[in-house]
Design an enzyme around this catalytic site. Structure first.
Site, PDB file in Angstrom:
ATOM      1  N   HIS A  48     -11.278  -2.500   3.961  1.00  0.00           N
ATOM      2  CA  HIS A  48     -11.160  -1.968   5.209  1.00  0.00           C
ATOM      3  C   HIS A  48     -12.091  -0.817   5.542  1.00  0.00           C
ATOM      4  O   HIS A  48     -11.850  -0.511   6.578  1.00  0.00           O
ATOM      5  CB  HIS A  48      -9.524  -1.954   5.704  1.00  0.00           C
ATOM      6  CG  HIS A  48      -9.090  -0.828   4.998  1.00  0.00           C
ATOM      7  ND1 HIS A  48      -8.661  -0.958   3.329  1.00  0.00           N
ATOM      8  CD2 HIS A  48      -8.565   0.281   5.208  1.00  0.00           C
ATOM      9  CE1 HIS A  48      -8.240   0.200   2.969  1.00  0.00           C
ATOM     10  NE2 HIS A  48      -7.865   0.942   4.067  1.00  0.00           N
ATOM     11  N   ASP A  49     -12.431  -0.128   4.552  1.00  0.00           N
ATOM     12  CA  ASP A  49     -13.178   1.143   4.888  1.00  0.00           C
ATOM     13  C   ASP A  49     -14.716   0.859   4.572  1.00  0.00           C
ATOM     14  O   ASP A  49     -15.588   1.971   4.936  1.00  0.00           O
ATOM     15  CB  ASP A  49     -12.897   2.013   3.661  1.00  0.00           C
ATOM     16  CG  ASP A  49     -11.236   2.434   3.781  1.00  0.00           C
ATOM     17  OD1 ASP A  49     -10.774   2.472   4.891  1.00  0.00           O
ATOM     18  OD2 ASP A  49     -10.757   2.839   2.729  1.00  0.00           O
TER      19      ASP A  49
ATOM     20  N   GLU B 233      -6.713   3.647  -5.873  1.00  0.00           N
ATOM     21  CA  GLU B 233      -7.816   3.654  -5.097  1.00  0.00           C
ATOM     22  C   GLU B 233      -8.417   4.948  -5.535  1.00  0.00           C
ATOM     23  O   GLU B 233      -8.289   6.009  -5.445  1.00  0.00           O
ATOM     24  CB  GLU B 233      -7.511   3.798  -3.565  1.00  0.00           C
ATOM     25  CG  GLU B 233      -8.914   3.798  -2.628  1.00  0.00           C
ATOM     26  CD  GLU B 233      -8.845   4.531  -1.512  1.00  0.00           C
ATOM     27  OE1 GLU B 233      -9.678   4.330  -0.589  1.00  0.00           O
ATOM     28  OE2 GLU B 233      -8.121   5.171  -1.317  1.00  0.00           O
TER      29      GLU B 233
ATOM     30  N   ASP C  39       0.783  -1.083   0.157  1.00  0.00           N
ATOM     31  CA  ASP C  39      -0.168   0.057   0.073  1.00  0.00           C
ATOM     32  C   ASP C  39       0.949   1.206   0.114  1.00  0.00           C
ATOM     33  O   ASP C  39       1.830   1.337   0.738  1.00  0.00           O
ATOM     34  CB  ASP C  39      -0.740   0.054   1.189  1.00  0.00           C
ATOM     35  CG  ASP C  39      -2.275   0.409   0.966  1.00  0.00           C
ATOM     36  OD1 ASP C  39      -2.428   1.625   0.497  1.00  0.00           O
ATOM     37  OD2 ASP C  39      -3.230  -0.137   1.604  1.00  0.00           O
TER      38      ASP C  39
ATOM     39  N   ASP D 235      -3.001   4.748  -2.375  1.00  0.00           N
ATOM     40  CA  ASP D 235      -4.110   5.332  -1.643  1.00  0.00           C
ATOM     41  C   ASP D 235      -4.683   6.625  -2.143  1.00  0.00           C
ATOM     42  O   ASP D 235      -3.721   7.370  -3.072  1.00  0.00           O
ATOM     43  CB  ASP D 235      -3.523   5.550  -0.200  1.00  0.00           C
ATOM     44  CG  ASP D 235      -4.460   6.102   0.620  1.00  0.00           C
ATOM     45  OD1 ASP D 235      -5.216   4.895   0.961  1.00  0.00           O
ATOM     46  OD2 ASP D 235      -4.551   7.002   1.227  1.00  0.00           O
TER      47      ASP D 235
HETATM   48  C1  GLC Z   1      -7.866   5.394   1.987  1.00  0.00           C
HETATM   49  C2  GLC Z   1      -7.693   4.200   2.787  1.00  0.00           C
HETATM   50  C3  GLC Z   1      -8.422   4.652   4.283  1.00  0.00           C
HETATM   51  C4  GLC Z   1      -7.653   5.871   4.745  1.00  0.00           C
HETATM   52  C5  GLC Z   1      -7.645   7.089   3.967  1.00  0.00           C
HETATM   53  C6  GLC Z   1      -6.677   7.952   4.420  1.00  0.00           C
HETATM   54  O1  GLC Z   1      -9.214   5.696   1.560  1.00  0.00           O
HETATM   55  O2  GLC Z   1      -7.999   3.149   2.364  1.00  0.00           O
HETATM   56  O3  GLC Z   1      -8.398   3.575   5.175  1.00  0.00           O
HETATM   57  O4  GLC Z   1      -8.215   6.223   6.095  1.00  0.00           O
HETATM   58  O5  GLC Z   1      -7.240   6.475   2.601  1.00  0.00           O
HETATM   59  O6  GLC Z   1      -5.531   7.717   3.915  1.00  0.00           O
END
Ligand code: GLC
Length: 534
Positions: A328-329, A267, A102, A204
């Site tokens: 995980h979100d 993402e 990541d 990310d």
């Molecule tokens: C992404 C991650 C999340 C995190 C956010 C800020 O969306 O998946 O878990 O809190 O970025 O880094």
């Protein structure tokens, strides 16, 4: 038969997301670690996944559980040492699997040495590494941008008399990606891991990386309701998805292209027509801009069928599709649509055209775990109490067996486990031919055996009522997938198709081997893979 050679591993393979805090603890501190992951590689290999993506493992104050990085080329001591990482990577590779890290390039921790320098004075050489702005004449923030995690996106710095921008927590200041030094520093960090042999990055919040150069106000969102996160009050038209972000993605892509078959996954939470722009011009962008359609949309056969068609149609030439059901979100799929329907969802995920990403625990049907308010750890939940936005419920420890703490730890787990773990766990489900785990393993196996599923073409069939049907084809093989997205019985009679075939995999395994013709009657929550003879 193996999948076609001409496809790359990240096209024909299946990715498995590990949330390292919650996968396996090897030293009794209640937090998962790298050695724990290594101890579970047998399982992942048995399951049949091809690559693991591990959420951040770098040094971090853990304000956002690792998404606030204070050193891009180190390992967080609770997760282990660099030697533990090297050992894990080596063993993943020895098993013929790949490892994706990541990468969090949009922001650092506020305790990263870069930010400590940047905030030390207005003329520090790293001042411009972050987004600093003077207050407006009345002392308020430079514009109306909001933080995804609640409140303003701007934090006042008393010492230097300016605000800095943070799209997430104030402990996660956004880097200024218009600054070439920032670009170089992050590319150097990527190179460090690429040289070690990691197979790619999940980048990310890729669509946040560049902001409007004039920092214009975001417009109000007419669809905002009180029950929504405060961030939804505005449409982030100027704080996200700016045209210049693609130049940055191209630079990342050029770097990984210096190496063999590495992958960039982005993402990106955007509508399809915006999402596909992240493939770049002539595919010079991300290999796989994450497609979160199945996470975001209502679980409705017609809407999903239309969205799959839209996605297939919007993909650029040579752009490879991908699918995600959970991460995980977001709430877990089995909690969102129910345990029985989650079996149908698994069949959908693993039979659509494109690379699937599986979220750890979904393969055993883990559900969200209710975390009592005084045990909430997630900053999103803590910052916006009462809106039920904590992400902890989907981040609970992996349920391995029926021993104390489900075999996750000998200590006190960082998040509690559900009372049901003695029934819902890997060991039990391995023995059970009707379990969710067995269904996943068999789907993964079939996907490996059938190029029609891993790389074949997608032919939409119909979406009628609750039924979603499509074919996957490769040379003479034609597989028909019929899914009942409802809980009640229904019938499927495709027009102009004289059905003749055999059920080769079913969410209700007793159906397998059945010959089918003309009209198919489906149980509620039933999904079938049928090998057609015509
Ligand atoms: C992404 C991650 C999340 C995190 C956010 C800020 O969306 O998946 O878990 O809190 O970025 O880094």
């Amino acid at each position: 038969m193996e999948a076609d050679e001409k496809y790359l591993w990240w096209q024909s393979g299946v990715i498995y997301q590990i949330y390292p805090r919650s996968f396996q603890d090897s030293n009794g501190d209640g937090v998962g670690d790298l050695t724990g992951i290594r101890q579970r590689l047998d399982y992942l290999q048995w399951l049949g996944v091809d690559a693991v993506w591990i959420s951040p493992i770098y040094p971090s104050p853990m304000a956002d559980f690792g998404y606030d990085i204070s050193d891009y080329t180190g390992i967080y001591p609770l997760f282990g040492s660099m030697a533990d990482f090297d050992a894990l990577l080596q063993e993943v590779h020895e098993r013929g699997m790949k490892m994706i890290l990541d990468l969090v390039p949009n922001h650092t921790s506020d305790l990263h040495p870069w930010f400590l320098e940047s905030r030390s004075s207005k003329d520090n050489p790293k001042r411009d590494w972050y987004i600093w702005q003077d207050p407006t004449p009345d002392g308020s923030a430079p514009n109306n941008w909001l933080s995804v995690f609640g409140g303003s996106g701007w934090e006042w710095d008393e010492k230097t008399g300016q605000y800095y921008y943070h799209a997430f927590l104030k402990e996660q200041p956004d880097l200024n990606w218009r600054n070439p030094e920032v670009q170089q520093a992050m590319l150097d960090a990527m190179r460090f891991w690429l040289d070690k042999g990691v197979d790619g990055f999940r980048v990310d919040v890729m669509w946040h990386m560049i902001k409007d150069d004039q920092l214009r106000d975001n417009p109000p969102n007419p669809e905002y309701k009180q029950s929504m996160a405060t961030y939804e009050k505005l449409i982030p038209a100027f704080s996200t998805d700016q045209p210049e972000v693609h130049d940055v993605v191209v630079k990342m892509r050029q770097l990984v292209d210096e190496y063999d078959e590495r992958v960039i996954i982005g993402e990106i939470y955007l509508p399809i027509h915006r999402l596909v722009t992240y493939y770049g011009t002539d595919n010079n962008g991300a290999h796989l801009p994450f497609n979160f359609m199945l996470i975001n949309m209502p679980w409705d056969a017609r809407q999903i069928a239309a969205a799959v068609d839209e996605y297939e149609g919007a993909l650029p030439d040579g752009g490879w599709p991908n699918w995600v059901l959970g991460n995980h979100d977001k709430p877990r799929i089995a909690s969102r649509i129910g345990k029985s329907q989650a079996r149908v969802a698994a069949m959908l995920l693993l039979t659509l055209r494109g690379t699937p990403t599986l979220y750890y625990g979904d393969e055993i049907g883990m559900t969200d775990v209710a975390i009592p308010p005084d045990e909430i750890q997630d900053p999103q939940g803590l910052n916006m109490p009462g809106l039920n936005l904590s992400r902890d419920p989907a981040r609970t420890p992996m349920q391995w067996n029926d021993s104390e703490n489900a075999g996750f730890t000998d200590g006190k787990p960082w998040l509690r486990l559900p009372h049901t773990y003695s029934r819902v766990n890997v060991e039990k489900e391995k023995q059970d031919p009707f379990s969710m785990l067995t269904l996943h393993r068999r789907l993964l196996e079939l996907r490996k055996q059938e190029p029609a599923l891993s790389t074949g073409s997608y032919v939409p069939m119909s979406a009628d009522g609750n039924v979603l049907a499509y074919r996957r084809e490769h040379e003479d093989t034609k597989l028909l997938i019929v899914l009942n997205l409802g809980h009640t019985t229904c019938y499927y009679e495709p027009e102009k198709l004289h059905l003749e075939g055999e059920v080769i995999l079913a969410t209700i395994p007793e159906r397998e081997g059945m010959q089918v013709d003309t009209i198919l009657s489906l149980q509620g929550d039933e999904g079938l893979v049928i090998r057609l003879r015509n």
